[in-house]
Design a protein around this motif. Structure first.
Motif, mmCIF file in Angstrom:
data_model
loop_
_atom_site.group_PDB
_atom_site.id
_atom_site.type_symbol
_atom_site.label_atom_id
_atom_site.label_comp_id
_atom_site.label_asym_id
_atom_site.label_seq_id
_atom_site.Cartn_x
_atom_site.Cartn_y
_atom_site.Cartn_z
ATOM 1 N N ARG A 45 14.858 131.227 36.267
ATOM 2 C CA ARG A 45 15.504 130.784 37.500
ATOM 3 C C ARG A 45 16.595 131.773 37.917
ATOM 4 O O ARG A 45 16.693 132.867 37.393
ATOM 5 C CB ARG A 45 16.047 129.369 37.301
ATOM 6 C CG ARG A 45 14.935 128.311 37.300
ATOM 7 C CD ARG A 45 15.450 126.984 36.796
ATOM 8 N NE ARG A 45 15.742 127.024 35.374
ATOM 9 C CZ ARG A 45 15.072 126.354 34.462
ATOM 10 N NH1 ARG A 45 14.081 125.574 34.810
ATOM 11 N NH2 ARG A 45 15.402 126.439 33.191
ATOM 12 N N THR A 46 17.440 131.422 38.845
ATOM 13 C CA THR A 46 18.372 132.349 39.485
ATOM 14 C C THR A 46 19.497 132.768 38.542
ATOM 15 O O THR A 46 20.058 131.932 37.829
ATOM 16 C CB THR A 46 18.979 131.706 40.740
ATOM 17 O OG1 THR A 46 17.914 131.357 41.640
ATOM 18 C CG2 THR A 46 19.939 132.663 41.440
ATOM 19 N N ILE A 47 19.809 134.070 38.582
ATOM 20 C CA ILE A 47 20.911 134.628 37.807
ATOM 21 C C ILE A 47 21.839 135.361 38.773
ATOM 22 O O ILE A 47 21.396 136.120 39.642
ATOM 23 C CB ILE A 47 20.410 135.603 36.727
ATOM 24 C CG1 ILE A 47 19.523 134.880 35.715
ATOM 25 C CG2 ILE A 47 21.586 136.276 36.019
ATOM 26 C CD1 ILE A 47 18.913 135.802 34.688
ATOM 27 N N ILE A 48 23.156 135.141 38.615
ATOM 28 C CA ILE A 48 24.162 135.828 39.434
ATOM 29 C C ILE A 48 25.127 136.544 38.502
ATOM 30 O O ILE A 48 25.740 135.913 37.630
ATOM 31 C CB ILE A 48 24.934 134.850 40.341
ATOM 32 C CG1 ILE A 48 23.968 134.116 41.276
ATOM 33 C CG2 ILE A 48 26.000 135.593 41.149
ATOM 34 C CD1 ILE A 48 24.645 133.074 42.153
ATOM 35 N N LEU A 49 25.253 137.865 38.659
ATOM 36 C CA LEU A 49 26.187 138.673 37.881
ATOM 37 C C LEU A 49 27.362 139.064 38.776
ATOM 38 O O LEU A 49 27.165 139.461 39.924
ATOM 39 C CB LEU A 49 25.513 139.935 37.348
ATOM 40 C CG LEU A 49 24.322 139.726 36.411
ATOM 41 C CD1 LEU A 49 23.741 141.075 36.011
ATOM 42 C CD2 LEU A 49 24.730 138.933 35.191
ATOM 43 N N ARG A 54 18.802 123.742 27.624
ATOM 44 C CA ARG A 54 19.202 122.392 27.232
ATOM 45 C C ARG A 54 19.613 121.556 28.439
ATOM 46 O O ARG A 54 19.271 120.376 28.528
ATOM 47 C CB ARG A 54 20.360 122.455 26.233
ATOM 48 C CG ARG A 54 20.852 121.093 25.734
ATOM 49 C CD ARG A 54 22.056 121.245 24.836
ATOM 50 N NE ARG A 54 21.758 122.126 23.707
ATOM 51 C CZ ARG A 54 22.685 122.585 22.849
ATOM 52 N NH1 ARG A 54 23.956 122.241 23.033
ATOM 53 N NH2 ARG A 54 22.353 123.372 21.844
ATOM 54 N N TYR A 55 20.321 122.179 29.396
ATOM 55 C CA TYR A 55 20.828 121.424 30.546
ATOM 56 C C TYR A 55 20.023 121.681 31.821
ATOM 57 O O TYR A 55 20.470 121.323 32.911
ATOM 58 C CB TYR A 55 22.310 121.753 30.768
ATOM 59 C CG TYR A 55 23.164 121.395 29.577
ATOM 60 C CD1 TYR A 55 23.400 120.053 29.248
ATOM 61 C CD2 TYR A 55 23.710 122.378 28.759
ATOM 62 C CE1 TYR A 55 24.165 119.715 28.149
ATOM 63 C CE2 TYR A 55 24.476 122.039 27.654
ATOM 64 C CZ TYR A 55 24.693 120.710 27.351
ATOM 65 O OH TYR A 55 25.451 120.366 26.246
ATOM 66 N N HIS A 56 18.842 122.305 31.635
ATOM 67 C CA HIS A 56 17.917 122.530 32.761
ATOM 68 C C HIS A 56 18.647 123.196 33.942
ATOM 69 O O HIS A 56 18.536 122.761 35.089
ATOM 70 C CB HIS A 56 17.286 121.203 33.216
ATOM 71 C CG HIS A 56 16.652 120.440 32.092
ATOM 72 N ND1 HIS A 56 15.483 120.823 31.490
ATOM 73 C CD2 HIS A 56 17.074 119.298 31.437
ATOM 74 C CE1 HIS A 56 15.170 119.975 30.514
ATOM 75 N NE2 HIS A 56 16.126 119.032 30.464
ATOM 76 N N SER A 57 19.339 124.223 33.645
ATOM 77 C CA SER A 57 20.143 124.893 34.667
ATOM 78 C C SER A 57 19.252 125.583 35.689
ATOM 79 O O SER A 57 18.227 126.192 35.346
ATOM 80 C CB SER A 57 21.070 125.938 34.022
ATOM 81 O OG SER A 57 21.937 125.322 33.100
ATOM 82 N N ASP A 58 19.687 125.511 36.967
ATOM 83 C CA ASP A 58 18.991 126.230 38.043
ATOM 84 C C ASP A 58 19.581 127.625 38.248
ATOM 85 O O ASP A 58 18.893 128.543 38.698
ATOM 86 C CB ASP A 58 19.108 125.458 39.359
ATOM 87 C CG ASP A 58 18.466 124.083 39.281
ATOM 88 O OD1 ASP A 58 17.348 124.004 38.742
ATOM 89 O OD2 ASP A 58 19.088 123.107 39.757
#
Length: 868
Positions: A855-859, A821-825
């Motif tokens: 796109r990028t994911i940070i855990l 929805r918010y076009h997250s990067d």
């Protein structure tokens, strides 16, 4: 609890003295009982055996069979001399050593010696004394190390009581059994040996009494020296052959596998009786035969027969497995050999024209006693004990020089024939292998400060007001904190320091005004004794561990107890990877000027650029040093320190990191390691380099059951002692729009603290903070938490944060919808509450989000968050 109060009331030293006296007393009484009972049976056997040709073999076979049956049924550990078993127990081998063994050993030895078997009683007294001491250590519980010292004291007391030689008992323990010169070991053993020898002498007589036969005087002239050397050589050859004969006899009896122990000992007893019926001198016990030989009254033919018969019968009896030692037979054989050499010297003196009286009875006694020490040294390989034991038995200082000559030469010759300790070789024959390394003898010998310390240290700032420090103490169970200034350790503050300021309240006081400056510290590689010395010497309860000027841990007395307990149970060695699991082949270091250190594994060229960019941003924000490592994996069939590898790819990745770090003035350390597995290698680096934060890449989805992110990431998430940040780069390298799901736990808090540094990667960042309520009933609570976090984050970032609350039982789906929805990067997830983190562990959130979000994911996982 009763024993603890008893220890506390008397004090440790008084308890140790009392225990040593008790051990010496009971060991001495046992030795006296063994001596008098065995000699009484032996006298009865010789007087009642009429005719000898019938009764001596019959007594031998019946007594031997009864001895073997008792040992086999009641305590198989009581066979043989018992000294190898004691040595094994002192090396932490699990062999029974208790009151049962002591009683069976005492009874069995009395029966064996009373049956006429050619064995000694002094070896069994060593095992009896050690077993009684071991039983005492069970009745009065103590530490494993002190129990070991009590057993050694019991062994010393047993030997001292057997020979009436207290110094020899201590020397034998030090020279053969323990190789330990610590004050406690020597003090306990000396006192126990003294008491045991006194009890034995008062109740059991003196033993070898030269005054009774008029041979108090001994002599040594210059012309005797070549024959003393010859005596040492012969003793070395024959003593070494005797030692090898013991093993040959043991192997011979083992060939008759269908023979039980009663049968073997019975056969040995019957053969001994047959020989004794034909040769009266062979039927004598060790004490009588020894005094007979020392006088030199018999002719050389009789002495030669006594030597050969004693030699063969002792090998026969010992090989059968009968309880009994070889100390006394070795002394008898040595005295016979000395007498034979004295006859050779007399004949030689007469042949070269010396006066007939050149070799008198005093010289014969000197040869016999020197032969005793020399043969004893050759058999047992304890030359110092051999010298002292004969000296103590005779109390004649003139014997020291000939004993040193004979025993020293005999030891060197016998060691050439068969190297190593006799008792260690006997244990090896039983498939018991002693490894004389410090870690085997002492489980705590290899512990260092890095094994003991707590790596996550709560600290306070030197500029903190005392009033704030009081609040920090009230919220913590710690009674003291390290004080830092600009990341450097500058002092220690304790509750006592704060209490001293209560009488003079001053709102302007800071910790720098009241702390203890320049505290006592230790390096990570400091040994456990050094740590204990510093804690005791300076009467402190906590010891900071520093590497350079960086605080990497802290040690308390509770940490030492925990580490020792884990070492005994094996947990400490299993907690980390083996030292041989990886091998460093390339390393570069920069000056250590950071407040912390972040580890960045660089193995994938696709994830490396983004990892380096994120790592440098975090390092700049936290004033960290970077530790970049490249792992090259090899087959388990290859040794990491022997295989040849190509460093080109690794150096290329590290060079890129060096370029970026140098440009932005970030301290960087690099290394390349060869390993079988990546995760254990990274864990070893985390431990060795005192890493504060791990940042790593993640690309592929795992298909392994029970795994979430893959074997490497899952292992590090479970075992890494520091916070872990995992980055999966997306198709687009843009980092402008950030979605931050939060549940308010420690993982989310870590994500919030990292976010200011990460947002500097974008010129115009936009943050969407979201929380997901599983049901409508949870919305009010979740909304309050979301509002609080949003306000805190807005104050930190100085920018507007957009907050979103959703209700959905499917957390992963809700996160993906918000991201679309918010076009997250970027999605950065820090989760710890059960409603959210339990899904992470089950694999739902990371895999579902990674499948749907390109796109990028940070855990983020904080080290304080415990996965469920």
């Amino acid at each position: 609890m009763r024993f603890w109060r008893f220890h506390k009331f008397l004090g440790e030293k008084r308890v140790a003295i009392a225990e040593a006296c008790i051990i010496g007393l009971v060991s001495g009484l046992a030795a006296v009982a063994l001596k008098q009972s065995a000699e009484g049976l032996a006298d009865w056997r010789l007087n009642a055996a009429q005719p000898p040709w019938l009764w001596l073999p019959l007594i031998g076979v019946v007594g031997g069979a009864l001895t073997g049956w008792l040992i086999e049924q009641a305590a198989p550990e009581a066979s043989g001399s018992g000294i190898p078993q004691v040595k094994a127990v002192l090396s932490y081998v699990d062999i029974a050593l208790n009151l049962r063994v002591a009683i069976v050993k005492l009874t069995g030895t009395i029966l064996a010696l009373g049956s006429g078997l050619s064995l000694g009683r002094q070896g069994p007294t060593v095992q009896i004394g050690a077993a009684l001491a071991a039983q005492l250590s069970r009745w009065v519980p103590t530490s494993p190390e002190y129990r070991r010292q009590l057993i050694a004291a019991g062994a010393a007391a047993g030997l001292a009581a057997g020979f009436n030689a207290p110094i020899s008992g201590v020397l034998f323990v030090v020279e053969e059994l323990l190789q330990d010169f610590s004050g406690l070991t020597l003090g306990t053993a000396i006192l126990a040996s003294f008491v045991g020898a006194v009890v034995s002498r008062l109740l059991g007589g003196q033993g070898l009494n030269l005054s009774a036969v008029g041979l108090l005087q001994t002599g040594l002239s210059v012309q005797d020296l070549p024959f003393m050397v010859l005596l040492g050589i012969l003793a070395g050859i024959l003593g070494g052959s005797f030692s090898n004969g013991l093993f040959a006899s043991l192997r011979l009896f083992r060939r008759f596998k269908h023979w039980t122990l009663p049968m073997r000992v019975g056969v040995a007893g019957s053969l001994t009786g047959i020989v004794g019926a034909g040769l009266a001198i062979a039927a004598q016990d060790n004490t009588g035969l020894q005094e007979f030989l020392v006088t030199g009254a018999a002719g050389w033919q009789v002495i030669a027969i006594a030597f050969v018969s004693k030699f063969v019968l002792t090998l026969l009896a010992y090989g059968s497995g009968a309880p009994g030692g070889i100390f006394a037979p070795a002394l008898v054989l040595g005295s016979a050999l000395g007498c034979l050499v004295s006859f050779l010297a007399q004949a030689t003196f007469g042949w070269v024209g010396f006066p007939v009286g050149t070799l008198d009875s005093a010289n014969t006694t000197t040869y016999a006693l020197t032969g005793m020490g020399a043969f004893f040294s050759a058999v047992t390989r304890v030359p110092i004990t051999a010298i002292v034991i004969v000296f103590e038995m005779t109390a004649n200082f003139n014997l020291v020089l000939p004993l040193m000559i004979g025993s020293g030469i005999a030891y060197l010759i016998s060691d050439k024939l068969s190297a190593g300790s006799l008792y260690t070789r006997l244990l090896t024959l039983q498939n018991i292998h002693l490894i004389p390394t410090p870690s085997e003898v002492n489980p705590w010998a290899d512990l260092i400060a890095a094994d003991l310390m707590q790596r996550r240290v709560e600290t306070l700032s030197a500029n903190m007001a005392v009033t704030e420090a009081l609040e920090a103490f009230s919220q913590s169970h710690h009674r003291g904190f390290p004080v830092l200034e600009a990341g450097r350790l500058v002092g220690i503050v304790t509750q006592t320091d704060l209490a001293n300021t209560a009488s003079t309240p001053n709102s302007r006081l800071t910790l720098a005004d009241i702390m203890t400056p320049d505290p006592v510290t230790v390096s990570p590689d400091a040994s456990l004794p050094q740590v204990l010395y510093l804690l005791n010497r300076y009467k402190i309860s906590r010891l900071p561990v520093i590497e350079g000027s960086k605080l990497v841990g802290i040690i308390t007395r509770a940490d030492i107890i925990r580490a020792e307990s884990e070492k005994i149970s094996g947990q400490l060695s299993e907690a980390g990877p083996s030292a041989s699991s990886s091998y460093g082949v390339y390393c570069q270091r920069s000056p250590a000027r950071g407040r912390g250190r972040m580890l960045v594994p660089l193995c994938d060229p696709e994830t490396a650029p983004l990892l380096i960019k994120i790592a440098i941003a975090i390092a700049q924000d936290r004033h960290y040093e970077l530790e970049c490592v490249h792992i090259i994996t090899v087959s388990r069939s290859l040794n990491p320190d022997e295989v040849t590898v190509d460093l080109t790819a690794g150096k290329r990745l590290l060079k890129e990191a060096e370029h970026q770090a140098r440009r932005l003035d970030v301290p960087l350390h690099t290394q390349i390691r060869v390993a079988h597995d990546v995760a254990p290698a990274l864990l070893s680096v985390i431990k060795a380099r005192h890493i504060d934060l791990l940042l790593m890449g993640w690309r592929r989805r795992t298909t392994t059951p029970g795994r979430v992110l893959g074997s490497i990431a899952d292992t590090l998430l479970r075992q890494a002692p520091c916070p872990v940040v995992i980055v999966r780069p997306g198709e687009s390298m843009a980092l402008n729009r950030w979605l931050v799901p939060t549940a308010g736990g420690p993982n989310s808090q870590l994500a919030m603290t990292l976010l200011p540094a990460l947002l500097r990667l974008s010129p115009e960042p936009m943050v969407h903070l979201c929380a997901i309520a599983p049901t409508d009933r949870d919305r009010p609570e979740v909304q309050d938490r979301l509002t609080e976090i949003s306000q805190t984050l807005t104050a930190q970032l100085g920018t507007r944060i957009k907050s979103h609350l959703m209700t959905s039982p499917h957390i992963a789906t809700a996160i993906v919808r918000l991201a679309d929805r918010y076009h997250s990067d970027v999605i950065i997830m820090g989760t710890s509450r059960e409603s959210l983190f339990s899904h992470v562990l089950n694999g739902n959130i990371p895999l579902a989000v990674s499948d749907a979000f390109t796109r990028t994911i940070i855990l983020v996982q904080n080290s304080t968050a415990q996965p469920e």
